[in-house]
Scaffold this motif. Structure first.
Motif, mmCIF file in Angstrom:
data_model
loop_
_atom_site.group_PDB
_atom_site.id
_atom_site.type_symbol
_atom_site.label_atom_id
_atom_site.label_comp_id
_atom_site.label_asym_id
_atom_site.label_seq_id
_atom_site.Cartn_x
_atom_site.Cartn_y
_atom_site.Cartn_z
ATOM 1 N N ALA A 111 0.853 -1.080 0.055
ATOM 2 C CA ALA A 111 -0.167 -0.201 -0.079
ATOM 3 C C ALA A 111 0.810 1.257 0.142
ATOM 4 C CB ALA A 111 -0.710 0.003 1.123
ATOM 5 N N MET A 112 0.426 2.077 -0.837
ATOM 6 C CA MET A 112 1.319 3.299 -0.712
ATOM 7 C C MET A 112 0.522 4.511 -1.100
ATOM 8 S SD MET A 112 2.850 5.452 -3.428
ATOM 9 C CE MET A 112 2.173 4.912 -4.865
ATOM 10 N N ALA A 113 0.991 5.791 -0.620
ATOM 11 C CA ALA A 113 0.214 7.104 -0.783
ATOM 12 C C ALA A 113 1.136 8.169 -1.328
ATOM 13 C CB ALA A 113 -0.445 7.329 0.384
ATOM 14 N N TYR A 114 0.530 9.155 -1.886
ATOM 15 C CA TYR A 114 1.157 10.343 -2.171
ATOM 16 C C TYR A 114 0.687 11.228 -1.194
ATOM 17 C CZ TYR A 114 2.560 8.321 -6.521
ATOM 18 O OH TYR A 114 2.845 7.489 -7.979
ATOM 19 N N PRO A 115 1.684 12.192 -0.284
ATOM 20 C CA PRO A 115 1.033 13.025 0.429
ATOM 21 C C PRO A 115 0.628 14.149 -0.143
ATOM 22 C CG PRO A 115 3.393 12.241 0.860
ATOM 23 C CD PRO A 115 3.089 11.996 -0.264
ATOM 24 N N ASP A 116 0.765 14.591 -1.434
ATOM 25 C CA ASP A 116 -0.023 15.608 -2.023
ATOM 26 C C ASP A 116 -0.188 14.878 -3.525
ATOM 27 O OD1 ASP A 116 -0.911 17.691 -3.386
ATOM 28 O OD2 ASP A 116 0.622 19.136 -2.518
ATOM 29 N N MET A 117 -1.613 14.904 -3.688
ATOM 30 C CA MET A 117 -1.875 14.359 -5.290
ATOM 31 C C MET A 117 -1.624 15.242 -6.402
ATOM 32 S SD MET A 117 -3.021 11.063 -4.941
ATOM 33 C CE MET A 117 -4.033 11.027 -6.768
ATOM 34 N N HIS A 118 -1.252 16.526 -5.915
ATOM 35 C CA HIS A 118 -0.809 17.540 -7.007
ATOM 36 C C HIS A 118 0.638 17.485 -7.385
ATOM 37 C CE1 HIS A 118 -4.782 18.881 -6.976
ATOM 38 N NE2 HIS A 118 -4.812 19.120 -5.816
ATOM 39 N N ASP A 119 1.490 16.589 -6.065
ATOM 40 C CA ASP A 119 2.913 16.364 -6.431
ATOM 41 C C ASP A 119 3.280 15.076 -6.270
ATOM 42 O OD1 ASP A 119 5.265 16.494 -6.380
ATOM 43 O OD2 ASP A 119 5.737 17.717 -4.633
ATOM 44 N N LEU A 120 3.315 14.372 -7.372
ATOM 45 C CA LEU A 120 3.436 12.934 -7.530
ATOM 46 C C LEU A 120 5.008 12.461 -7.571
ATOM 47 C CD1 LEU A 120 0.816 11.896 -9.999
ATOM 48 C CD2 LEU A 120 0.532 11.972 -7.765
ATOM 49 N N SER A 121 5.872 13.228 -7.001
ATOM 50 C CA SER A 121 7.141 13.017 -7.214
ATOM 51 C C SER A 121 7.759 12.484 -5.779
ATOM 52 C CB SER A 121 8.134 14.495 -7.492
ATOM 53 O OG SER A 121 7.839 15.289 -6.366
ATOM 54 N N TYR A 122 6.786 12.682 -4.719
ATOM 55 C CA TYR A 122 6.987 12.068 -3.520
ATOM 56 C C TYR A 122 6.010 11.184 -2.832
ATOM 57 C CZ TYR A 122 8.454 11.696 1.336
ATOM 58 O OH TYR A 122 8.722 11.163 2.737
ATOM 59 N N ARG A 123 6.229 9.989 -2.666
ATOM 60 C CA ARG A 123 5.202 8.997 -2.270
ATOM 61 C C ARG A 123 5.631 8.236 -0.906
ATOM 62 N NH1 ARG A 123 6.350 4.390 -6.617
ATOM 63 N NH2 ARG A 123 8.342 3.783 -6.090
ATOM 64 N N ARG A 124 4.898 7.780 -0.042
ATOM 65 C CA ARG A 124 5.168 6.945 1.249
ATOM 66 C C ARG A 124 4.605 5.724 1.099
ATOM 67 N NH1 ARG A 124 6.815 10.099 5.828
ATOM 68 N NH2 ARG A 124 5.679 8.472 7.098
ATOM 69 N N LEU A 125 5.523 4.740 1.602
ATOM 70 C CA LEU A 125 5.092 3.446 1.660
ATOM 71 C C LEU A 125 4.122 3.133 2.951
ATOM 72 C CD1 LEU A 125 5.130 0.404 1.092
ATOM 73 C CD2 LEU A 125 7.110 0.212 2.326
ATOM 74 N N LEU A 126 2.935 2.828 3.107
ATOM 75 C CA LEU A 126 2.174 2.696 4.136
ATOM 76 C C LEU A 126 2.239 1.236 4.613
ATOM 77 C CD1 LEU A 126 -1.187 4.392 2.606
ATOM 78 C CD2 LEU A 126 0.645 5.265 4.112
ATOM 79 N N ASP A 127 2.392 0.045 4.078
ATOM 80 C CA ASP A 127 2.432 -1.275 4.607
ATOM 81 C C ASP A 127 2.881 -2.137 3.280
ATOM 82 O OD1 ASP A 127 2.700 -3.234 6.255
ATOM 83 O OD2 ASP A 127 0.287 -3.283 6.576
ATOM 84 N N ALA A 128 3.445 -3.225 3.695
ATOM 85 C CA ALA A 128 3.866 -4.192 2.392
ATOM 86 C C ALA A 128 3.574 -5.480 3.005
ATOM 87 C CB ALA A 128 4.976 -3.764 2.090
ATOM 88 N N GLU A 129 3.204 -6.456 2.122
ATOM 89 C CA GLU A 129 3.166 -8.017 2.500
ATOM 90 C C GLU A 129 4.176 -8.494 1.396
ATOM 91 O OE1 GLU A 129 2.999 -11.218 4.210
ATOM 92 O OE2 GLU A 129 1.536 -10.002 5.265
ATOM 93 N N GLU A 130 5.417 -8.947 1.569
ATOM 94 C CA GLU A 130 6.219 -9.496 0.725
ATOM 95 C C GLU A 130 6.035 -10.668 0.326
ATOM 96 O OE1 GLU A 130 8.456 -7.470 -0.738
ATOM 97 O OE2 GLU A 130 8.016 -5.772 0.291
#
Length: 185
Positions: A111-130
């Motif tokens: 799961a991933m999110a962009y802190p600002d949908m108007h600036d897609l250059s930065y994203r944050r990993l929320l959680d992962a199941e590898e």
């Protein structure tokens, strides 16, 4: 030595069969036009959200039809059993429950999110199941709402995008499985 017509056609038929199978396999691994359109829609600015109680019960009078749809590549393999909950949230941990339904496998989920949908250059990993997700398996992804902010501070996430944030769930190969919105109060 004479060859009958079946002997001369057999290599040609084998070649044609192999070419068809390779083409079908290649098409199955690539994104279809439907999947591309699904992904394009996912990156639009969030406008609404599906209300879900802290116990995971969906409020049927407040459902965003664009939230938590399954991408065409994954419709036979996985479903959203419980959308993001609680939603809206007041800084409570949010969970999303997925269920693998098909006979295939999915290689990792994150799961991933962009802190600002108007600036897609930065994203944050929320959680992962590898691990590899197999049929009849449940996967629970969870995260803190503060993770929507660049700096991990809830108040900042709450003030960005009017507190409405999109969660994207991908497989290990960056194919979009589903997406939906979370409202921070």
């Amino acid at each position: 030595m004479t060859m009958n017509r079946y002997n001369t056609e057999a290599p040609l038929l084998a070649f044609l069969f192999a070419a068809i199978m390779i083409s079908a396999a290649a098409m199955g691994c690539s994104r279809s036009e439907d999947q591309i359109e699904f992904e394009r829609n996912a990156f639009r600015t969030p406008e609404n959200f599906t209300r879900v109680s802290s116990g995971g019960v969906v409020d049927t009078s407040h459902v965003d039809d664009s939230d938590w749809q399954i991408g065409p590549m994954f419709r036979m393999f996985i479903e959203v059993e419980i959308p993001a909950f609680p939603n809206p949230t007041e800084d409570q941990r949010v969970e999303i429950e997925l269920f693998a339904t098909g006979s295939g496998t999915i290689e990792g989920i994150y799961a991933m999110a962009y802190p600002d949908m108007h600036d897609l250059s930065y994203r944050r990993l929320l959680d992962a199941e590898e691990r590899t997700i197999r049929a009849a398996e449940r996967v629970v992804l969870s995260f803190e709402p503060a993770d929507f902010a660049y700096n991990g501070v809830y108040r900042v996430a709450q003030q960005t995008n009017n507190g409405l944030h999109r969660v994207f769930i991908f497989d290990r190969n960056n194919n979009l499985i589903t997406y939906g919105d979370v409202q921070l109060l």
